[in-house]
Design a protein around this motif. Structure first.
Motif: not given
Length: 284
Positions: A61, A16, A18, A70, A32
């Motif tokens: 997270t 992942l 973000l 998420t 990112l």
């Protein structure tokens, strides 16, 4: 030939990234920032996995990804061996029933305008599992008793409770639909030592009495040591070490794990501390 049962909850190769608002240019999208990198784990039925890491390591997270709050860019979340990304809408509802998340800050996760009874019975109401006001009162009382709280607290608002009581209300709400797994995200953070003992004693009791599986996310190594069979060490979104709790605490293999153990006081959990926590919870 027998085949091993799949883990209750597992992750394979989670990635992942973000947007990093701190590095956003004047024009254009923010670059990112990697948050989770190739995370894999397995939680057996009735097992307890501790997730340890410093602030910013990706612990919370990871909890959000496991509960589908998420979505990862890569990798799989598996429930009883099935990829949750392929679940139908009804299967996703059932998954979210079976894997519950308890948040770090109960003042943010509990509606301040609703009484405790309405808060902890909301999952039952949403799933059509309440027969009426009398049934709501009965089930609220049972859930409060299950987490060691006086049923009379059902009439109060969150601000009228102590921090430890609010956290147990959050646990009660998560237990309403009888989940198979609970993900506890830093739920003892900010509590005093006595309140921490009561929360840990409650989680141990729930595991013993109901077979509830647990992912316990914390920066407090002594709490993880007292609760968890397996441990996963996160650093900057990467798993640097994982394995049996007793082995890792006795003989850490990675330099980062050794640094954590050296930097943070790690008393051997005192059984009397937990016993006192259970007694105080019963008397509260």
């Amino acid at each position: 030939m027998t085949h091993a049962q799949p883990a209750l909850l597992a992750a394979n190769g989670l990635h992942l990234a973000l947007p990093d608002s701190a590095r956003k240019p004047l024009l254009g999208a923010a670059p990112l920032k990697p948050i989770l990198r190739d995370i894999s784990l397995a939680l057996p039925a009735a097992g307890a996995l501790g997730v340890i890491g410093e602030s910013g390591s990706g612990k919370s997270t990871l909890a959000r990804v496991l509960t589908l709050l998420t979505a990862p860019q890569q990798g799989q979340v598996l429930y009883r061996g099935q990829d949750v990304a392929r679940f139908s809408a009804q299967q996703l509802v059932e998954y979210r029933t079976q894997v519950q998340l308890v948040f770090q800050d109960p003042m943010s996760s509990l509606n301040p305008r609703r009484r405790v009874q309405a808060i902890i019975t909301e999952p039952l109401r949403a799933r059509g599992k309440l027969a009426g006001p009398a049934d709501a009162a009965r089930q609220a009382a049972a859930l409060l008793e299950r987490v060691g709280l006086n049923p009379a607290l059902a009439a109060r608002y969150p601000h009228e409770l102590s921090g430890g009581q609010r956290q147990r209300v959050g646990i009660a709400r998560s237990l309403a639909l009888q989940p198979a797994a609970l993900i506890a995200d830093e739920i003892t953070s900010g509590l005093d030592v006595s309140a921490q003992a009561r929360i840990v004693a409650l989680l141990q009791e729930l595991r013993r009495d109901t077979g509830l599986a647990l992912i316990f996310i914390s920066h407090d190594l002594s709490l993880v040591r007292s609760l968890c069979d397996e441990v996963l060490i996160l650093r900057r979104g990467v798993v640097v070490e994982q394995g049996a709790s007793a082995q890792i605490f006795a003989q850490p293999a990675h330099d980062y794990t050794r640094a954590l153990l050296d930097a943070i006081p790690l008393p051997v959990p005192d059984p009397q501390w937990l016993a006192q926590g259970a007694l105080e919870a019963a008397e509260e």
